[in-house]
Design a protein around this motif. Structure first.
Motif, PDB file in Angstrom:
ATOM      1  N   GLU A   1     -17.732 -14.569   4.651  1.00  0.00           N
ATOM      2  CA  GLU A   1     -18.039 -15.303   3.480  1.00  0.00           C
ATOM      3  C   GLU A   1     -17.327 -14.751   2.002  1.00  0.00           C
ATOM      4  OE1 GLU A   1     -19.968 -17.937   3.011  1.00  0.00           O
ATOM      5  OE2 GLU A   1     -19.754 -18.222   5.312  1.00  0.00           O
ATOM      6  N   ASN A   2     -17.010 -13.342   1.948  1.00  0.00           N
ATOM      7  CA  ASN A   2     -16.329 -12.984   1.064  1.00  0.00           C
ATOM      8  C   ASN A   2     -14.823 -13.283   0.748  1.00  0.00           C
ATOM      9  OD1 ASN A   2     -18.086 -10.506   2.041  1.00  0.00           O
ATOM     10  ND2 ASN A   2     -17.597 -10.195   0.085  1.00  0.00           N
ATOM     11  N   PHE A   3     -14.313 -14.162   1.791  1.00  0.00           N
ATOM     12  CA  PHE A   3     -12.971 -14.894   1.817  1.00  0.00           C
ATOM     13  C   PHE A   3     -13.056 -16.275   1.042  1.00  0.00           C
ATOM     14  CE2 PHE A   3     -11.828 -12.071   5.529  1.00  0.00           C
ATOM     15  CZ  PHE A   3     -11.711 -10.874   4.893  1.00  0.00           C
ATOM     16  N   LYS A   4     -14.106 -16.810   0.998  1.00  0.00           N
ATOM     17  CA  LYS A   4     -14.287 -18.009   0.283  1.00  0.00           C
ATOM     18  C   LYS A   4     -14.595 -18.075  -1.191  1.00  0.00           C
ATOM     19  CE  LYS A   4     -15.809 -19.753   4.779  1.00  0.00           C
ATOM     20  NZ  LYS A   4     -17.014 -20.247   5.747  1.00  0.00           N
ATOM     21  N   GLY A   5     -14.185 -19.159  -1.788  1.00  0.00           N
ATOM     22  CA  GLY A   5     -13.970 -19.134  -3.043  1.00  0.00           C
ATOM     23  C   GLY A   5     -13.091 -18.628  -3.946  1.00  0.00           C
ATOM     24  N   GLN A   6     -12.000 -18.186  -3.367  1.00  0.00           N
ATOM     25  CA  GLN A   6     -11.031 -17.179  -4.062  1.00  0.00           C
ATOM     26  C   GLN A   6      -9.988 -17.161  -2.811  1.00  0.00           C
ATOM     27  OE1 GLN A   6     -12.244 -13.545  -4.785  1.00  0.00           O
ATOM     28  NE2 GLN A   6     -12.293 -12.849  -2.545  1.00  0.00           N
ATOM     29  N   TRP A   7      -8.700 -16.917  -3.549  1.00  0.00           N
ATOM     30  CA  TRP A   7      -7.429 -16.649  -2.373  1.00  0.00           C
ATOM     31  C   TRP A   7      -8.051 -15.326  -1.907  1.00  0.00           C
ATOM     32  CZ3 TRP A   7      -3.961 -20.094  -0.827  1.00  0.00           C
ATOM     33  CH2 TRP A   7      -3.773 -21.202  -1.473  1.00  0.00           C
TER      34      TRP A   7
ATOM     35  N   PHE B   1      -2.377 -12.204   6.459  1.00  0.00           N
ATOM     36  CA  PHE B   1      -3.001 -13.580   6.467  1.00  0.00           C
ATOM     37  C   PHE B   1      -3.178 -13.636   4.951  1.00  0.00           C
ATOM     38  CE2 PHE B   1      -3.497 -11.469  10.550  1.00  0.00           C
ATOM     39  CZ  PHE B   1      -3.564 -12.779  11.322  1.00  0.00           C
ATOM     40  N   ILE B   2      -2.706 -14.944   4.595  1.00  0.00           N
ATOM     41  CA  ILE B   2      -3.039 -15.532   3.254  1.00  0.00           C
ATOM     42  C   ILE B   2      -4.083 -16.782   3.445  1.00  0.00           C
ATOM     43  CG2 ILE B   2      -2.452 -16.817   1.453  1.00  0.00           C
ATOM     44  CD1 ILE B   2       0.323 -15.942   1.754  1.00  0.00           C
ATOM     45  N   ILE B   3      -5.165 -16.597   2.852  1.00  0.00           N
ATOM     46  CA  ILE B   3      -6.471 -17.499   3.045  1.00  0.00           C
ATOM     47  C   ILE B   3      -6.881 -18.141   1.791  1.00  0.00           C
ATOM     48  CG2 ILE B   3      -8.971 -17.496   3.964  1.00  0.00           C
ATOM     49  CD1 ILE B   3      -8.171 -14.803   5.318  1.00  0.00           C
ATOM     50  N   ASP B   4      -6.983 -19.540   1.970  1.00  0.00           N
ATOM     51  CA  ASP B   4      -7.319 -20.195   0.660  1.00  0.00           C
ATOM     52  C   ASP B   4      -8.707 -20.031   0.328  1.00  0.00           C
ATOM     53  OD1 ASP B   4      -8.659 -22.163   2.157  1.00  0.00           O
ATOM     54  OD2 ASP B   4      -7.186 -23.684   2.191  1.00  0.00           O
ATOM     55  N   PRO B   5      -9.107 -20.787  -0.916  1.00  0.00           N
ATOM     56  CA  PRO B   5     -10.696 -20.761  -1.171  1.00  0.00           C
ATOM     57  C   PRO B   5     -11.703 -21.362  -0.133  1.00  0.00           C
ATOM     58  CG  PRO B   5      -9.094 -21.314  -3.024  1.00  0.00           C
ATOM     59  CD  PRO B   5      -8.551 -21.368  -1.933  1.00  0.00           C
ATOM     60  N   ASP B   6     -11.057 -22.169   0.708  1.00  0.00           N
ATOM     61  CA  ASP B   6     -11.999 -22.794   1.659  1.00  0.00           C
ATOM     62  C   ASP B   6     -12.363 -21.769   2.866  1.00  0.00           C
ATOM     63  OD1 ASP B   6     -12.406 -25.075  -0.071  1.00  0.00           O
ATOM     64  OD2 ASP B   6     -10.451 -25.654   0.705  1.00  0.00           O
ATOM     65  N   GLY B   7     -11.514 -20.632   3.038  1.00  0.00           N
ATOM     66  CA  GLY B   7     -11.391 -19.759   3.953  1.00  0.00           C
ATOM     67  C   GLY B   7     -10.715 -20.029   5.199  1.00  0.00           C
ATOM     68  N   VAL B   8      -9.563 -21.083   4.945  1.00  0.00           N
ATOM     69  CA  VAL B   8      -8.916 -21.364   5.960  1.00  0.00           C
ATOM     70  C   VAL B   8      -7.503 -20.616   5.765  1.00  0.00           C
ATOM     71  CG1 VAL B   8      -7.591 -23.430   6.916  1.00  0.00           C
ATOM     72  CG2 VAL B   8      -9.914 -23.796   5.977  1.00  0.00           C
TER      73      VAL B   8
ATOM     74  N   GLY C   1      -5.568 -14.667  -8.946  1.00  0.00           N
ATOM     75  CA  GLY C   1      -6.918 -15.034  -8.453  1.00  0.00           C
ATOM     76  C   GLY C   1      -7.073 -14.678  -7.071  1.00  0.00           C
ATOM     77  N   VAL C   2      -6.526 -13.662  -6.519  1.00  0.00           N
ATOM     78  CA  VAL C   2      -6.341 -12.996  -5.070  1.00  0.00           C
ATOM     79  C   VAL C   2      -7.134 -11.821  -4.846  1.00  0.00           C
ATOM     80  CG1 VAL C   2      -4.860 -12.588  -2.931  1.00  0.00           C
ATOM     81  CG2 VAL C   2      -3.926 -14.190  -4.563  1.00  0.00           C
ATOM     82  N   GLU C   3      -7.990 -11.655  -3.815  1.00  0.00           N
ATOM     83  CA  GLU C   3      -8.682 -10.528  -3.705  1.00  0.00           C
ATOM     84  C   GLU C   3      -7.668  -9.957  -2.252  1.00  0.00           C
ATOM     85  OE1 GLU C   3      -9.564  -7.056  -3.918  1.00  0.00           O
ATOM     86  OE2 GLU C   3     -11.145  -8.216  -5.432  1.00  0.00           O
ATOM     87  N   VAL C   4      -7.517  -8.640  -2.203  1.00  0.00           N
ATOM     88  CA  VAL C   4      -6.862  -8.103  -1.172  1.00  0.00           C
ATOM     89  C   VAL C   4      -7.861  -7.257  -0.278  1.00  0.00           C
ATOM     90  CG1 VAL C   4      -5.202  -6.359  -0.375  1.00  0.00           C
ATOM     91  CG2 VAL C   4      -4.564  -7.832  -2.442  1.00  0.00           C
ATOM     92  N   TYR C   5      -7.660  -7.477   1.165  1.00  0.00           N
ATOM     93  CA  TYR C   5      -8.416  -6.645   2.140  1.00  0.00           C
ATOM     94  C   TYR C   5      -7.531  -5.871   2.952  1.00  0.00           C
ATOM     95  CZ  TYR C   5     -12.067  -9.765   0.365  1.00  0.00           C
ATOM     96  OH  TYR C   5     -12.924 -10.409  -0.540  1.00  0.00           O
TER      97      TYR C   5
END
Length: 187
Positions: A27-33, A123-130, A65-69
């Motif tokens: 869920e942390n990956f959703k709502g942002q890049w 992996f680059i993940i869009d705000p929808d978690g895709v 607008g990207v968070e890094v993990y």
């Protein structure tokens, strides 16, 4: 099997960031890049150079607008110890996820089962978690975070401009293409 276009699978993991332990889920990956950067192990050789390079691009990524993990199969405790002992890793401000259960690495299909370590996967993940982009390198080949910034800009552009695509070597502000029957064979 490619993860492109697929939503992130559920997981829960402990992480280290800025002197604290935190819990992270899909869920942390959703709502942002988001960028998820897997690497083989803490206290190694290529890995700290990559994570430091990623830190050097972190402010730019945050502006986008990207968070890094970052993720390895080490524990969040090991991440803390590495952060406290390595000059390169001591600079890291982004989230460092521990994956000793290998759930996250398996979800992203980067686990080297016989070694219990992760491949070098980005992996680059869009705000929808895709998942929108994947890069996987062999263990001895380090990645360049500046090329990651360009890929994210292209992914964001394509998301915000349906019907347009970014050609090879596209740079922000550069020409894009509008695929159509009239364009076939003309490039």
């Amino acid at each position: 099997m490619s993860l492109i276009g697929k939503e992130i699978l559920p997981f829960k993991a402990s992480a280290f960031q800025k002197g604290k332990f935190i819990d992270i889920t899909e869920e942390n990956f959703k709502g942002q890049w988001s960028v998820v950067c897997f690497y083989p192990a803490d206290f190694t050789f290529v890995c700290p150079t990559e994570l430091e390079d990623l830190q050097n691009q972190y402010a730019t990524l945050k502006e986008l607008g990207v968070e890094v993990y970052s993720v390895s199969t080490d524990t969040h405790f090991t991440h803390k110890a590495w952060h406290e002992n390595s000059p390169a890793i001591g600079k890291v401000e982004y989230i460092m996820i521990g994956d000793p259960s290998h759930v996250v690495s398996r979800n992203f299909d980067v686990l080297i089962e016989e070694d219990g370590l992760a491949d070098r996967g980005t992996f680059i993940i869009d705000p929808d978690g895709v998942v929108q982009a994947v890069e996987i390198n062999a263990g001895g080949i380090g990645r360049d975070a500046s090329s990651l910034v360009n890929k994210i800009k292209a992914a964001q552009y394509v998301r915000n401009h349906p019907g347009e695509v970014c050609p090879a070597k596209w740079q922000e502000g550069g020409d894009t293409l509008k695929p159509s029957l009239d364009l076939v064979g003309k490039i």
